[in-house]
Design an enzyme around this catalytic site. Sequence first.
Site, PDB file in Angstrom:
ATOM      1  N   GLU A  34     -23.898 -18.048  -9.878  1.00 17.47           N
ATOM      2  CA  GLU A  34     -24.762 -18.324  -8.742  1.00 17.47           C
ATOM      3  C   GLU A  34     -25.947 -17.374  -8.723  1.00 17.47           C
ATOM      4  OE1 GLU A  34     -21.634 -20.255  -5.671  1.00 17.47           O
ATOM      5  OE2 GLU A  34     -21.658 -18.089  -5.669  1.00 17.47           O
ATOM      6  N   ASN A  89     -18.456  -8.709   3.611  1.00 19.78           N
ATOM      7  CA  ASN A  89     -18.514 -10.160   3.766  1.00 19.78           C
ATOM      8  C   ASN A  89     -17.176 -10.746   3.373  1.00 19.78           C
ATOM      9  OD1 ASN A  89     -21.267 -10.525   4.629  1.00 19.78           O
ATOM     10  ND2 ASN A  89     -21.827  -9.749   2.605  1.00 19.78           N
ATOM     11  N   SER A 102     -23.151   1.427  -6.479  1.00 21.51           N
ATOM     12  CA  SER A 102     -22.137   1.003  -5.512  1.00 21.51           C
ATOM     13  C   SER A 102     -21.132   2.130  -5.321  1.00 21.51           C
ATOM     14  CB  SER A 102     -21.428  -0.244  -6.035  1.00 21.51           C
ATOM     15  OG  SER A 102     -22.337  -1.304  -6.088  1.00 21.51           O
ATOM     16  N   LEU A 103     -21.325   2.900  -4.256  1.00 24.19           N
ATOM     17  CA  LEU A 103     -20.493   4.090  -4.040  1.00 24.19           C
ATOM     18  C   LEU A 103     -19.194   3.706  -3.325  1.00 24.19           C
ATOM     19  CD1 LEU A 103     -21.077   6.923  -4.921  1.00 24.19           C
ATOM     20  CD2 LEU A 103     -22.126   7.381  -2.702  1.00 24.19           C
ATOM     21  N   GLY A 122     -21.060 -10.236 -11.557  1.00 24.97           N
ATOM     22  CA  GLY A 122     -20.927  -9.444 -12.777  1.00 24.97           C
ATOM     23  C   GLY A 122     -21.469  -8.039 -12.672  1.00 24.97           C
ATOM     24  N   GLU A 123     -21.088  -7.221 -13.658  1.00 21.60           N
ATOM     25  CA  GLU A 123     -21.567  -5.845 -13.747  1.00 21.60           C
ATOM     26  C   GLU A 123     -22.674  -5.822 -14.802  1.00 21.60           C
ATOM     27  OE1 GLU A 123     -21.475  -2.709 -12.416  1.00 21.60           O
ATOM     28  OE2 GLU A 123     -22.817  -2.355 -14.100  1.00 21.60           O
ATOM     29  N   SER A 142     -28.080  -3.017  -9.839  1.00 20.65           N
ATOM     30  CA  SER A 142     -26.969  -2.420  -9.097  1.00 20.65           C
ATOM     31  C   SER A 142     -25.774  -2.286 -10.025  1.00 20.65           C
ATOM     32  CB  SER A 142     -26.605  -3.312  -7.905  1.00 20.65           C
ATOM     33  OG  SER A 142     -25.428  -2.845  -7.283  1.00 20.65           O
ATOM     34  N   CYS A 191     -14.224  -7.531  -3.676  1.00 21.08           N
ATOM     35  CA  CYS A 191     -15.282  -8.376  -4.242  1.00 21.08           C
ATOM     36  C   CYS A 191     -14.721  -9.711  -4.710  1.00 21.08           C
ATOM     37  CB  CYS A 191     -15.956  -7.647  -5.403  1.00 21.08           C
ATOM     38  SG  CYS A 191     -17.151  -8.670  -6.273  1.00 21.08           S
TER      39      CYS A 191
HETATM   40  N1  SAH Z   1     -21.517  -5.290 -10.178  1.00 24.76           N
HETATM   41  C1  SAH Z   1     -22.593  -4.680  -9.529  1.00 24.76           C
HETATM   42  C2  SAH Z   1     -23.566  -5.640  -8.892  1.00 24.76           C
HETATM   43  C3  SAH Z   1     -23.002  -6.846  -8.175  1.00 24.76           C
HETATM   44  S1  SAH Z   1     -22.266  -6.663  -6.627  1.00 24.76           S
HETATM   45  C4  SAH Z   1     -22.099  -3.663  -8.513  1.00 24.76           C
HETATM   46  O1  SAH Z   1     -20.919  -3.632  -8.244  1.00 24.76           O
HETATM   47  O2  SAH Z   1     -22.921  -2.871  -8.045  1.00 24.76           O
HETATM   48  C5  SAH Z   1     -23.598  -6.285  -5.495  1.00 24.76           C
HETATM   49  C6  SAH Z   1     -23.159  -5.428  -4.316  1.00 24.76           C
HETATM   50  O3  SAH Z   1     -22.306  -6.172  -3.412  1.00 24.76           O
HETATM   51  C7  SAH Z   1     -22.339  -4.225  -4.746  1.00 24.76           C
HETATM   52  O4  SAH Z   1     -22.701  -3.068  -4.036  1.00 24.76           O
HETATM   53  C8  SAH Z   1     -20.949  -4.651  -4.390  1.00 24.76           C
HETATM   54  O5  SAH Z   1     -20.082  -3.570  -4.280  1.00 24.76           O
HETATM   55  C9  SAH Z   1     -21.183  -5.372  -3.093  1.00 24.76           C
HETATM   56  N2  SAH Z   1     -20.051  -6.220  -2.674  1.00 24.76           N
HETATM   57  C10 SAH Z   1     -19.086  -6.753  -3.445  1.00 24.76           C
HETATM   58  N3  SAH Z   1     -18.235  -7.463  -2.685  1.00 24.76           N
HETATM   59  C11 SAH Z   1     -18.669  -7.383  -1.412  1.00 24.76           C
HETATM   60  C12 SAH Z   1     -18.231  -7.957  -0.166  1.00 24.76           C
HETATM   61  N4  SAH Z   1     -17.183  -8.764  -0.104  1.00 24.76           N
HETATM   62  N5  SAH Z   1     -18.940  -7.678   0.944  1.00 24.76           N
HETATM   63  C13 SAH Z   1     -20.059  -6.901   0.889  1.00 24.76           C
HETATM   64  N6  SAH Z   1     -20.520  -6.355  -0.261  1.00 24.76           N
HETATM   65  C14 SAH Z   1     -19.834  -6.604  -1.404  1.00 24.76           C
HETATM   66 FE1  SF4 Z   2     -17.718  -7.132  -7.973  1.00 19.76          FE
HETATM   67 FE2  SF4 Z   2     -19.623  -5.440  -8.892  1.00 19.76          FE
HETATM   68 FE3  SF4 Z   2     -17.080  -4.647  -8.735  1.00 19.76          FE
HETATM   69 FE4  SF4 Z   2     -17.759  -6.451 -10.551  1.00 19.76          FE
HETATM   70  S1  SF4 Z   2     -18.437  -4.324 -10.460  1.00 19.76           S
HETATM   71  S2  SF4 Z   2     -15.939  -6.527  -9.258  1.00 19.76           S
HETATM   72  S3  SF4 Z   2     -19.301  -7.607  -9.441  1.00 19.76           S
HETATM   73  S4  SF4 Z   2     -18.412  -5.228  -7.005  1.00 19.76           S
END
Ligand code: SAH
Ligand code: SF4
Length: 377
Positions: free
Chosen positions: A91, A311, A234-235, A180-181, A212, A118
């Site tokens: 998506e 979310n 993503s801390l 994805g990462e 990110s 996630c």
């Molecule tokens: N994989 C990368 C980028 C994709 S996720 C990463 O983890 O940074 C983008 C952002 O959305 C990240 O900060 C992730 O931690 C956050 N995220 C993942 N699931 C979420 C959720 N259910 N609600 C809010 N933020 C979420």
């Molecule tokens: Fe989700 Fe990013 Fe974690 Fe992968 S690295 S599981 S996309 S929050």
Amino acid sequence: MTPNLLDYDAAQLTGFFAEIGEKPFRAKQLLHWMHQCGEADFSNMSDLAKPLRERLAACARIEAPPVVADTTAADGTRKWLIDVGNGNAVESVFIPEANRGTLCVSSQAGCALDCKFCSTGKQGFNRNLSTAEIIGQLWIASRALARDAGATPAHGAATVPGAMPKGERLVSNVVMMGMGEPLANFDNVVAAMRLMLDDNAYGLSRRRVTLSTSGIVPAIDRLGDACPVALAVSLHAPNDALRDALVPINRKYPLAQLLAACQRYLDKAPRDFITFEYVMLDGVNDSAEHARQLIALVREVPCKFNLIPFNPFPNSGFKRSSRETISRFAEILISAGLVVTTRRTRGDDIDAACGQLAGRVEDKTRRTRRVVEIRPC
Ligand code: SAH
Ligand code: SF4
């Protein structure tokens, strides 16, 4: 199958033309046609001689992945579901705002890193997206938005709600924050980002392209050398015990290493701060004590905080922190001198908000169901 020219950044496209005995400037012409005009048909490329157009049609193709669904939310957020073959779909999401339009781009079909909150992580992992599949998302969005605005992709006119003002780009910012990462698909993501930055393609400034990452430390260093763009990390937790549980990659690259990598990245970064993302999970990472630990943790790193209200998605096992808790948490950080924004939830009626992107993933990792108990640390 002939090579797909959407897979190539400028250097790779120049190499392709050298191989077929053509001059390097052909790469610029092709980038312009493909990315600025959104053209996929060589026969329409009017400044190429007819024999070259015919030759290209015989030895190459320009093929973005097919769109299988195109949905617009009540707030104007638009989501495309893109078929990437073998039962997988990813998506991408366009978020229109008053003064910019941001496209959130996916980098993998699924994700192997398994962060507990996630929805992409819950789906497992199938494969890395190709460069064409990554830049294809921007190609698809630019074409669709321009078509709706009655303009060419590079020069949009504001005739639909949410479109950019006349003459501005419809997609002014890209965030690599979809499925994805991105740093786990380094080469293809870097090639796609180089196209985003290339003046002959999308011409975005480095400050308007944000990657990110959940914190793959060696790849953060490589990114600083290969393609420094704005960095978001993503801390999600202020100590290793809690982060180990929420973001499993932390067991490999713990917080001290991650923060040191952020410091090093700042020497190369186009911005003078790192954005730390912090998902607000009710009763898990949202206490006043967590906020105080966070202040101590990031003391040495110039940074901004982006608090993301969790979310929800089915069976996540988490709840969003209350509005009051999020405000209190933000206040503690702000009173220590940190810059804090709370991300507005956009497009959640079409499951387009952060962490809700699920697409369709044929999990290849055959992850067995694990029950992980997460307690506040
Ligand atoms: N994989 C990368 C980028 C994709 S996720 C990463 O983890 O940074 C983008 C952002 O959305 C990240 O900060 C992730 O931690 C956050 N995220 C993942 N699931 C979420 C959720 N259910 N609600 C809010 N933020 C979420
Ligand atoms: Fe989700 Fe990013 Fe974690 Fe992968 S690295 S599981 S996309 S929050």
